[in-house]
Structures are given as structure tokens and as C-alpha cells.
Write an enzyme that holds these catalytic residues in place. Structure first.
Site, PDB file in Angstrom:
ATOM      1  N   ASP A  94       0.817  -1.222   0.000  1.00 44.99           N
ATOM      2  CA  ASP A  94       0.000   0.000   0.000  1.00 44.99           C
ATOM      3  C   ASP A  94       0.849   1.269   0.000  1.00 44.99           C
ATOM      4  O   ASP A  94       0.469   2.280   0.606  1.00 44.99           O
ATOM      5  CB  ASP A  94      -0.940  -0.001   1.217  1.00 44.99           C
ATOM      6  CG  ASP A  94      -1.932  -1.141   1.139  1.00 44.99           C
ATOM      7  OD1 ASP A  94      -2.416  -1.573   2.193  1.00 44.99           O
ATOM      8  OD2 ASP A  94      -2.179  -1.627   0.029  1.00 44.99           O
TER       9      ASP A  94
HETATM   10  N1  LIG Z   1       3.320  -6.075  -3.004  1.00 44.90           N
HETATM   11  C1  LIG Z   1       2.046  -5.672  -2.814  1.00 44.90           C
HETATM   12  N2  LIG Z   1       1.041  -6.573  -2.830  1.00 44.90           N
HETATM   13  C2  LIG Z   1      -0.235  -6.156  -2.640  1.00 44.90           C
HETATM   14  C3  LIG Z   1      -0.515  -4.803  -2.389  1.00 44.90           C
HETATM   15  C4  LIG Z   1       0.582  -3.877  -2.399  1.00 44.90           C
HETATM   16  O1  LIG Z   1       0.390  -2.655  -2.245  1.00 44.90           O
HETATM   17  N3  LIG Z   1       1.826  -4.346  -2.610  1.00 44.90           N
HETATM   18  N4  LIG Z   1      -1.815  -4.401  -2.127  1.00 44.90           N
HETATM   19  C5  LIG Z   1      -2.668  -5.489  -1.643  1.00 44.90           C
HETATM   20  C6  LIG Z   1      -4.093  -5.177  -1.333  1.00 44.90           C
HETATM   21  N5  LIG Z   1      -4.213  -4.867   0.087  1.00 44.90           N
HETATM   22  C7  LIG Z   1      -4.721  -3.633   0.389  1.00 44.90           C
HETATM   23  O2  LIG Z   1      -5.174  -2.915  -0.493  1.00 44.90           O
HETATM   24  C8  LIG Z   1      -3.880  -5.789   1.114  1.00 44.90           C
HETATM   25  C9  LIG Z   1      -3.823  -7.137   0.851  1.00 44.90           C
HETATM   26  C10 LIG Z   1      -3.502  -8.050   1.862  1.00 44.90           C
HETATM   27  C11 LIG Z   1      -3.257  -7.629   3.146  1.00 44.90           C
HETATM   28  C12 LIG Z   1      -2.937  -8.626   4.174  1.00 44.90           C
HETATM   29  O3  LIG Z   1      -2.671  -8.289   5.314  1.00 44.90           O
HETATM   30  N6  LIG Z   1      -2.968  -9.911   3.758  1.00 44.90           N
HETATM   31  C13 LIG Z   1      -2.678 -11.042   4.680  1.00 44.90           C
HETATM   32  C14 LIG Z   1      -3.565 -12.231   4.332  1.00 44.90           C
HETATM   33  C15 LIG Z   1      -5.046 -11.815   4.400  1.00 44.90           C
HETATM   34  C16 LIG Z   1      -5.922 -12.959   3.918  1.00 44.90           C
HETATM   35  O4  LIG Z   1      -5.383 -14.003   3.523  1.00 44.90           O
HETATM   36  O5  LIG Z   1      -7.144 -12.778   3.969  1.00 44.90           O
HETATM   37  C17 LIG Z   1      -1.233 -11.458   4.429  1.00 44.90           C
HETATM   38  O6  LIG Z   1      -0.825 -11.488   3.226  1.00 44.90           O
HETATM   39  O7  LIG Z   1      -0.591 -11.791   5.407  1.00 44.90           O
HETATM   40  C18 LIG Z   1      -3.322  -6.276   3.415  1.00 44.90           C
HETATM   41  C19 LIG Z   1      -3.645  -5.356   2.410  1.00 44.90           C
HETATM   42  C20 LIG Z   1      -2.618  -6.636  -2.606  1.00 44.90           C
HETATM   43  N7  LIG Z   1      -1.243  -7.056  -2.694  1.00 44.90           N
END
Ligand SMILES: Nc1nc2c(c(=O)[nH]1)N[C@@H](CN(C=O)c1ccc(C(=O)N[C@@H](CCC(=O)O)C(=O)O)cc1)CN2
Length: 355
Positions: free
Chosen positions: A299
Site C-alpha cells: 500500500d
Molecule cells: N506487493 C504488494 N502486494 C499487494 C498490495 C501492495 O500494495 N503491494 N496491495 C494489496 C491489497 N491490500 C490492500 O489494499 C492488502 C492485501 C492483503 C493484506 C494482508 O494483510 N494480507 C494477509 C492475508 C489476508 C488474507 O489471507 O485474507 C497477508 O498477506 O498476510 C493487506 C492489504 C494486494 N497485494
């Protein structure tokens, strides 16, 4: 198309320059091309009053009748210098093109120049590949960082894949806008780490329009990024429409083109998961949505579009979430439309110019 830089490693025009390769291949099939232009322009002219009201006929490109004028867009980014606008506008005028709109941005204390022009031209008098070559000559003269031309009625539509997790309100909005012709893209596939029953609205819509749905299950240990890269290798850019998996730097480097995300919060506040709850707990009076380019840091990529709405003590978490979802649908589709219209350019290390 020339010039290629991405918000990640190589420039937002990295993917789009590949359209140029595809376009040059198509220009070699010119006879078919001319017929297709004529067909597409007749359909296209309906949406442009100027083409209807001023002696323009979509029936033929034969120069013995009134010329068919079609719209083009050119964006340019280089070190600032005197005379750039004159050179660019003369490039268009010299081939009989007529400029309908021209945006220029030269930031204070920063010796760079950005412009975006909208023009109409006769593709018989100024063939599509010559348009590229003429602008490329100017780009070389000024050492341009970006110089991209787009002619919507001739150039292939941008190919995109949509990635989402459980919630599909952003996907549904994009599919409806696409169906209404308001999103000028080819959706090659939809990819999700969540399965969907075949009798759902989304799945029936995708089946009706022949858009493949790929369920790619992920775990914390295995994000299946190689499988996703294989599925998206022929796209021009990606859209994360509530995809809740953090993409690795390797994935972003491997893909090498732009990835656009929608965050249901007003970045840089409330990064990460559950931004609406973060905002609710913080007692904010404005909530928002942010569409941004995806970089390795979560983000934190260059912001393309933001939308906000007032909230008050009368709101609860449910209304915060609902208002956020309404904002993010609109914010994402506006960002994608701006990107497709070449309105979005990289500015500095982590900002954008959005004409
Ligand atoms: N490298 C990036 N990947 C992603 C981004 C980014 O900016 N850079 N944006 C996200 C979307 N997003 C908010 O908009 C977001 C996605 C996932 C998470 C998060 O905490 N995910 C957890 C798992 C959650 C789940 O499995 O339900 C995790 O990965 O540990 C926060 C914000 C998309 N990808």
C-alpha cells in the site's frame, strides 16, 4: 510505441510498448487493416459529434471523398526545454492533424516537462506507424523518458487480468462498466484464491462473456505466484480488485508491467488489512478509497486516484464499510479508465501526474 518506464522497475509504459510490437505486426496486414479501420471508425464516429457533423463519412477511407478523421492521444515526458510544445504541435499540424486538447505540466524547481495532447487526424494522410515514427523522432531529440501514442480506433485494446479474493463488488463494477463499453480493455481472465459457485451472478456473467475464471488456491506458505504469472503473461497490466494476498518483489519483477490496486482506505493512512475498521476506531470524519500502483512495499505505491466521503458519529462500522466499498468501486474504475487513456505518468520517485 517508444519509451518504457514502470512505477516498479521499468515504467508504466513498459507493458504498453508491447502493444506497439503487436501493432506493427498488424500494420503489415494493411489491406485488412484499412477495411477494419473503416468499419471501426464508422462505429466510432457515432460517439464523436465532431466526426458526425463536419462532412465526415465512416464508409470509406478513399481520399477522393471527405477524409475520415480519427482521435489520437500522445503523452510526452522529458527534461524541460524551450520549444517542446511547438515541436509536438507542429508534428501533428504538419500531417493535417487538429489538436482538440493539450495539457502541459512543468513542476516548480524541477526541470521536467509533461504533456498530453488529444488530436484528430486522417490515417490515410498520416498512417498509424508514421505517427509513431514522427513522435519518436522528437522523443529522440529531447531524450524523452516517455513518448507514447494511442489511437483507440486502431490500436489493440489493453489486455488485463483481474485478481480478487473473497469480495467481488469491485469485480462486478468493473465487469458492468466493461460491458457498457466504459472500460476500453480486453479482460483475458479473472483469477481468485477463492472458489465461486457456478450459479453465482459473477460466474454466470463470466461464462456468458467467455471470460475464464481461474481458482488458484493460496496458503501463507504457497502464494502460487508462478501459476499466476503463467496465467497473466500475455496481459498489458494487472488489476487487483480486492486481492488480499501481498505480491512478492519477485512476482512484480517477473511480471515487469504495471499492477494497479484498490485500497479501501485513504492512503497513506490505514495501510494493510481492515482499513475501514482502522478508520472507524480512529474516529475519522472522512473515509476514502485509494487506487495506486503496486510496489513491493504494501500500500505504498504511487497514487493514481482517491475518493472521499464524510462520515460522522452517526455512522457505525457497517456504514463505514458500505461507504468504503461504494467509493472503492468508483475509484478503481476511474483509475483504470485514466490509465487506459494515457492520463497517468510517473512523477518523481513515488508520485504521479494524472492529466
Ligand atoms: N506487493 C504488494 N502486494 C499487494 C498490495 C501492495 O500494495 N503491494 N496491495 C494489496 C491489497 N491490500 C490492500 O489494499 C492488502 C492485501 C492483503 C493484506 C494482508 O494483510 N494480507 C494477509 C492475508 C489476508 C488474507 O489471507 O485474507 C497477508 O498477506 O498476510 C493487506 C492489504 C494486494 N497485494
Amino acid at each position: 510505441m517508444s519509451g518504457a518506464r514502470s512505477f516498479g522497475e521499468s515504467g508504466p509504459w513498459f507493458g504498453l510498448s508491447r502493444c506497439g510490437e503487436r501493432l506493427r505486426r498488424r500494420l503489415r496486414e494493411r489491406p485488412t487493416m484499412i477495411r477494419r479501420i473503416s468499419e471501426r471508425v464508422s462505429g466510432f464516429a457515432k460517439n464523436f459529434p465532431i466526426l458526425k457533423s463536419s462532412r465526415f463519412h465512416g464508409e470509406s477511407l478513399d481520399s477522393s471523398v471527405s477524409p475520415v478523421l480519427i482521435p489520437g492521444v500522445h503523452v510526452f515526458h522529458c527534461q524541460d526545454a524551450v520549444g517542446i510544445v511547438a515541436k509536438l504541435s507542429d508534428c501533428i499540424a504538419a500531417k493535417g492533424g487538429n489538436i482538440l486538447g493539450y495539457d502541459v505540466f512543468v513542476p516548480e524547481n524541477n526541470n521536467v516537462f509533461y504533456s498530453r495532447s488529444e488530436f484528430i487526424f486522417d490515417p490515410v494522410k498520416w498512417p498509424r506507424n508514421q505517427v509513431d515514427e514522427d513522435f519518436q523522432t522528437i522523443a529522440q531529440r529531447y531524450g524523452a523518458l516517455n513518448s507514447v501514442v494511442r489511437v483507440p480506433s486502431i490500436d489493440p485494446k489493453y489486455k488485463i487480468a483481474l485478481l480478487l479474493s473473497k469480495q467481488d463488488h469491485c469485480l462486478v463494477e468493473m465487469l458492468h462498466k466493461w460491458q457498457d463499453g466504459k472500460l476500453p480493455v480486453d479482460i483475458t481472465c479473472v483469477i481468485s484464491n477463492h472458489e465461486r459457485a457456478s450459479n453465482t451472478h459473477v460466474m454466470r456473467f463470466l461464462e456468458r462473456h467467455g471470460i475464464p475464471y481461474h481458482y488458484v488456491s493460496t496458503t501463507k506458505e504457497n502464494k502460487r505466484e508462478d501459476d499466476i504469472l503463467e496465467l497473466v503473461k500475455d496481459t498489458d497490466f494487472l488489476v487487483l480488485a480486492r486481492y488480499m494476498q501481498i505480491l512478492s518483489g519477485n512476482f512484480l519483477k517477473g511480471y515487469g508491467k504495471d499492477v494497479i490496486n484498490i485500497h479501501h482506505g485513504l492512503l497513506p493512512s490505514f495501510k494493510g488489512g481492515y482499513p475501514a475498521k482502522q478508520a472507524f476506531d480512529a474516529g475519522v470524519k472522512l473515509i476514502g478509497a485509494t487506487s495506486h500502483f503496486v510496489t513491493e512495499e504494501l500500500d505504498s505505491g504511487p497514487i493514481i486516484e482517491q475518493m472521499v466521503e464524510s462520515v460522522s458519529h452517526r455512522d457505525n462500522l457497517r456504514s463505514f464499510v458500505q461507504k468504503s466499498e461504494d467509493l472503492e468501486k468508483k475509484c478503481l474504475t476511474k483509475a483504470i479508465k485514466s490509465y487506459c487513456e494515457l492520463r497517468v505518468l510517473p512523477y518523481g520517485t513515488n508520485k504521479t501526474v494524472v492529466f
